[in-house]
Scaffold this active site. Structure first.
Site, PDB file in Angstrom:
ATOM      1  CG  ASP A  19      49.504  20.690  -6.910  1.00 50.64           C
ATOM      2  OD1 ASP A  19      50.080  19.756  -7.491  1.00 50.64           O
ATOM      3  OD2 ASP A  19      49.997  21.316  -5.952  1.00 50.64           O
ATOM      4  CG  ASN A  67      54.968  21.016 -15.153  1.00 50.80           C
ATOM      5  OD1 ASN A  67      53.837  21.438 -15.369  1.00 50.80           O
ATOM      6  ND2 ASN A  67      55.397  20.791 -13.914  1.00 50.80           N
ATOM      7  NE  ARG A 187      49.222  24.786  -5.867  1.00 48.93           N
ATOM      8  CZ  ARG A 187      50.451  24.972  -6.284  1.00 48.93           C
ATOM      9  NH1 ARG A 187      50.896  26.196  -6.445  1.00 48.93           N
ATOM     10  NH2 ARG A 187      51.251  23.965  -6.547  1.00 48.93           N
TER      11      ARG A 187
END
Ligand code: FPP
Length: 240
Positions: A19, A67, A187
């Site tokens: 991310d 997405n 993440r």
């Protein structure tokens, strides 16, 4: 499957939510695709780092089912980048005995990407040192719903007794049933969300949230995550 509490060593399987590409680009006044390009360089570096430290499976959340709502130009840029990455890395993956796999709705991807993926997957299918798994058009709920559909079909045609459906049955009908669950989920960009990633498989994973944006997440940051993981005590529901 629950195991006894154990001090962790090197994780066998690391899953990453990459991310922050967009923010990285914005901070520099660049287009979002430049952020993704720099993110692709991080992918290259982290695949190498996995080999160096002995991580056998690396799953990367490269494109989610959600997405597809992004601007067409960004989606097209990401698909081109994926194609370029595969062209450039095929030889290296093969030489290092790494198998490429895809988790997700590969049929949703543009034909040129599908072709390239299938070519590299076929070329590397017998490689054994490690697996690079790209989660593409992937959604955790979609994957579980898909497993439920297959199980329902087996039950409806009398090939499976509904009473016998258990956790193992569900696990066997996920996209890549032979891949062990991730031990560590990383993440980047400081976000504390799962974003529909490997909902079933991450049940017992250790989470590591890095403040770094994905294009800035390189070998040193990865090694830091591995070091932290090594100090964690995994309990799998036990009290030890
Ligand atoms: C999240 O950043 C990243 C993605 C949706 C795509 C990930 C793709 C790559 C790292 C590049 C290509 C991949 C491979 C496997 C070569 P974001 O766009 O959501 O960032 P933001 O939250 O800062 O906007």
């Amino acid at each position: 499957m629950k195991k006894n509490a154990e001090k962790s060593s090197i994780p066998e399987h690391v899953a990453i939510i990459m991310d922050g590409n967009g923010r990285w680009a914005k901070e520099r006044g660049l287009s979002r695709i430049k952020g993704h390009e720099e993110g692709a360089e991080s992918v290259r570096v982290i695949v190498d780092a996995c080999r160096k430290v002995g991580v056998k499976y690396l799953t990367l959340y490269a494109f989610s089912v959600e997405n597809w709502v992004r601007p067409k130009a960004e989606i097209a840029g990401l698909m081109k980048l994926l194609d370029k990455f595969l062209t450039e890395r095929e030889k290296d993956l093969h030489e290092n005995d790494v198998r490429l796999r895809v988790s997700g709705r590969i049929e949703d991807l543009p034909l040129f990407v599908r072709r390239k993926l299938k070519k590299v997957m076929a070329a590397t299918k017998d490689n054994r040192a490690g697996q690079l798994i790209l989660a593409l058009s992937y959604g955790g709920r979609t994957e579980i719903a898909n497993a439920a559909k297959q199980i329902a079909k087996l039950a409806a045609t009398g090939q499976l007794e509904p009473e016998k459906v258990d956790e193992a049955t569900v696990a066997e009908h996920l996209y890549l049933p032979d891949v062990p669950d991730p031990d560590l989920m990383i993440r980047t960009s400081g976000e504390m969300r799962l974003s529909n990633f490997l909902l079933w498989q991450l049940s017992y994973a250790e989470f590591y949230i890095s403040k770094k944006l994905w294009p800035d997440f390189r070998e040193a940051e990865f090694l830091e995550a591995i070091e932290e993981y090594k100090g964690r005590r995994r309990r799998f529901g036990d009290i030890k």
